[in-house]
Motif scaffolding. Structure first.
Motif, mmCIF file in Angstrom:
data_model
loop_
_atom_site.group_PDB
_atom_site.id
_atom_site.type_symbol
_atom_site.label_atom_id
_atom_site.label_comp_id
_atom_site.label_asym_id
_atom_site.label_seq_id
_atom_site.Cartn_x
_atom_site.Cartn_y
_atom_site.Cartn_z
ATOM 1 N N MET A 31 -7.597 -3.232 3.739
ATOM 2 C CA MET A 31 -6.803 -3.573 4.774
ATOM 3 C C MET A 31 -7.582 -5.056 4.701
ATOM 4 N N ILE A 53 0.784 -0.671 0.495
ATOM 5 C CA ILE A 53 0.078 -0.185 -0.181
ATOM 6 C C ILE A 53 1.282 1.116 0.193
ATOM 7 N N ASP A 103 8.463 2.408 7.576
ATOM 8 C CA ASP A 103 8.986 1.812 8.751
ATOM 9 C C ASP A 103 10.276 2.121 8.576
ATOM 10 N N GLU A 132 -1.457 6.499 8.272
ATOM 11 C CA GLU A 132 -0.291 5.866 8.565
ATOM 12 C C GLU A 132 0.067 4.480 8.454
ATOM 13 N N ARG A 133 -0.168 4.079 9.667
ATOM 14 C CA ARG A 133 -0.929 2.457 10.175
ATOM 15 C C ARG A 133 -0.749 1.876 9.025
ATOM 16 N N LEU A 134 -1.133 2.172 7.841
ATOM 17 C CA LEU A 134 -1.880 1.421 6.341
ATOM 18 C C LEU A 134 -0.696 1.336 5.511
ATOM 19 N N LEU A 135 -0.104 2.410 5.576
ATOM 20 C CA LEU A 135 1.349 2.070 4.741
ATOM 21 C C LEU A 135 2.675 1.763 4.800
ATOM 22 N N ASP A 136 2.571 0.993 2.893
ATOM 23 C CA ASP A 136 3.769 0.185 3.142
ATOM 24 C C ASP A 136 4.670 1.433 3.258
ATOM 25 N N SER A 153 6.966 10.116 13.879
ATOM 26 C CA SER A 153 6.125 9.563 12.866
ATOM 27 C C SER A 153 6.121 10.315 11.194
#
Lengths: 126, 231, 277
Positions: free
Chosen positions: B170, B31, B211, B190-194, B220
């Motif tokens: 997701m 993603i 990450d 942002e937790r969704l993104l690769d 972040s």
């Protein structure tokens, strides 16, 4: 499990840490089958790839092993688990001590407080 | 082969340049977040990938093909506007999607509509804005596409709906499909993104794995964004 | 794919069109009754006259609604927010344009047929239809006898006329499409640019026609008197028939070319200069 992911540091590392705690605390028992990646990711509210990366790290550490089509399992190596638990406990203790030092508590005070709180918890339990 | 690839992509409207020298890749099973302030060219990029605009320079490729009829078969677009014909109902729209798209999963669409309690027989023009957006999302996500282009899917939506949309995205994860998501609500997404691409004034300002960026900057993605795009 | 597009296009337009055409025929039926009522007594005469006026208004409405509908459909479907959905369908630009054009052509033909039918309905009440038809028949028979023009010739002429008429309608339609495709390719003042483009196309068309007629007139004026004498000499029935065919076919070809140019403009701007909101 309450995942509580903070976006400030790499998410995969936080997930790995949470999983280690889960295994160390027995939430995921030895030899137990872990839920599939997608389910864990949904539970944690993160991207499946990120969860996958966290699990790969645990695989590297030996805490978790994959079994071809069956999925991922927690290791049955009790020594490994207790070593991981010890490492986590040490980290937590260091953190605790650091916080107490910030408050200006001496080593003596820390021991006294620890005993008192432990007694409180024990009485409440009884 | 990357699902979406831009090579020195350029787009200008008359004298104003919407995109300049944009190069990026979106890989299958990942993603990608297209992040930038309003007017940075996110929607322009998405429209170029859909074949709704023609590039002024450079190249854009979907699975190696230039945008056209063939790529439209494997691209699912969720525009940032309400684009559903008002006189049609969700059931009629599902039938239409099934007619035109081989990869449309009608069963999934029905299930999602049911989950949200949306009446499939009610005409779209009688629905509230939020419901219309949800119908649009369901139609887009019920396609088994190779590339999902989601233009501001969570802006202008209430927080509960945002969570639902994020979890729908997701659970739709497929190993050969790429998702490109543009938004300016970064803390929510942002937790969704690769992977992340920062787009500023039509240029790629920063890009990398989410990450990786967190590790490098110690912040972040949201905080990094605010730093990079400080007014 | 085109057939699928057509299915949805007809679904979107048939409700209004059938309503309007149905209403027209219903009003025509009422008007034919109204016609009979005229002269009966004062009250009915007024009512009858009003219904007749309503009927004429209805005819104008049908024309207006047909035109507005096909322009609106083109705009709504291809140039507004709906365009994001329509252009994401795996279908070429030509299919989209042809779909709108075919649908428009069908409805224009249907409106025309409905209007004719309504006239027949109204006329039937006066009982003149029988007289008119028999008179027409006599006229045609006399012309046929005098100039040896057969039924086949009439039929082919009628067909050519119909084709020319339909092509003209399609051309009118395409003028709107081309103007809108051009106008909406701009980021601002889309409607204004479309209107200006429409006017410009009209002016250009008129200029071309004027130039063509002027050239033709020039050609004729340059011929010596001998040309006209020979022209008179060769004027027999067969040559006239052929000439009329030639003129009709020429007109059809020109109209088709006009349509083709406008179609090309529409396709270019929709394919390469699409600028959705």
């Amino acid at each position: 499990m309450d995942w509580q992911i903070a976006p400030e540091s790499p998410i995969y590392a936080q997930l790995a840490q949470k999983l280690r705690r889960g295994i160390a605390s027995g939430l995921y028992g030895p030899g137990e089958k872990l839920p599939p990646v997608r389910e864990l990711a949904l539970e944690a509210g993160v991207n499946p790839n990120t969860m996958q990366r966290a699990l790969s790290e645990l695989e590297r550490e030996g805490l978790v092993f994959p079994q071809r089509t069956a999925g991922r399992f927690v290791t049955e190596d009790a020594q490994l688990i207790s070593r991981a638990r010890e490492t986590l406990a040490r980290e937590e203790t260091r953190r605790y001590f650091s916080a107490m030092e910030d408050l200006g508590c001496s080593a003596g005070e820390i021991s006294r407080l620890a005993a008192e709180i432990a007694k409180e918890g024990h009485d409440a339990g009884a | 082969m990357p699902v979406l690839e831009c090579i020195e992509l350029e787009k200008s409207y008359g004298r104003s340049e919407a995109l300049r020298g944009v190069s990026l890749k979106a890989e299958g099973g990942r993603i990608l977040g297209l992040l930038g302030p309003n007017g940075s060219g996110k929607t322009t990029l998405i429209k170029l990938a859909c074949g709704l605009l023609q590039p002024s320079g450079g190249e854009i490729r979907i699975c190696g093909l230039a945008p056209g009829v063939e790529t439209k078969k494997i691209v699912s677009l969720l525009p940032d506007r309400l684009s559903l014909p008002g006189y049609m109902s969700p059931a009629a729209l599902c039938a239409m999607y099934e007619d035109f798209f081989e990869d449309f999963d009608a069963g999934r669409a029905e299930r999602l509509l049911d989950e949200l309690g949306i009446d499939p027989a009610q005409r779209v023009r009688r629905m509230s804005r939020g419901t219309r957006e949800k119908v649009q999302l369901i139609l887009a996500m019920s396609r088994r596409a190779r590339l999902y282009l989601l233009d501001e899917p969570i802006s202008g939506v209430d927080p509960a709906a945002r969570d639902y949309i994020i979890s729908t995205i997701m659970t739709n994860y497929a190993p050969d499909a790429a998702v490109v998501l543009s938004t300016h609500l970064i803390s929510e997404a942002e937790r969704l993104l690769d992977d992340v691409v920062f787009l500023g004034a039509g240029r790629v300002v920063m890009s990398g794995g989410a990450d990786e960026l967190r590790e490098r900057s110690g912040k972040s993605v949201d905080a990094l964004f605010r730093e990079v795009f400080k007014c | 794919m085109l057939s699928r597009l057509l299915k949805y296009e007809f679904r979107a337009t048939s409700r209004i069109m059938l309503c309007v055409l149905g209403a027209l025929l219903a009003i025509a039926a009422a008007a034919s009754l109204g016609m009979r009522a005229i002269g009966y007594n004062r009250g009915l005469t007024i009512v009858g006259a009003m219904v007749l006026v309503l009927y004429f208004l209805a005819i104008m409405c049908v024309g207006a609604v047909t035109l507005i509908l096909l322009v609106y459909r083109f705009y709504k479907s291809l140039l507004s927010d709906e365009g994001y959905l329509i252009f994401s369908l795996p279908v070429g630009v030509h299919s989209h344009i042809c779909c709108k054009l075919i649908c428009a052509a069908v409805w224009m033909l249907a409106s025309f047929a409905a209007i004719l039918l309504s006239i027949a309905i109204v006329a039937s009440s006066i009982g003149i239809t029988g007289v008119v038809l028999s008179d027409l028949q006599v006229m045609f028979e006399r012309i046929a006898a005098a100039w040896s023009i057969g039924a086949l010739d009439f039929a082919s002429f009628a067909l050519e006329l119909l084709l020319l008429a339909e092509l003209s309608a399609v051309g009118g339609c395409l003028t709107f499409y081309a103007a809108m495709s051009f106008g909406f390719s701009f980021s601002e003042h889309k409607a204004l640019c479309s209107v200006l483009a429409y006017i410009a196309i009209g002016i250009l068309t008129q200029l071309c026609i004027a130039a063509l007629l002027g050239a033709l007139g020039l050609l004729f004026s340059l011929q010596g008197p001998g040309f006209y004498i020979s022209l008179g000499g060769i004027l027999n029935v067969t040559r006239v028939k052929n000439l009329s065919h030639a003129v009709m076919l020429g007109g059809i070809v020109l109209q088709a070319a006009y349509c083709a140019v406008l179609y090309a403009i529409t396709a270019y701007f929709l394919k390469r200069r699409l600028n959705l909101p």
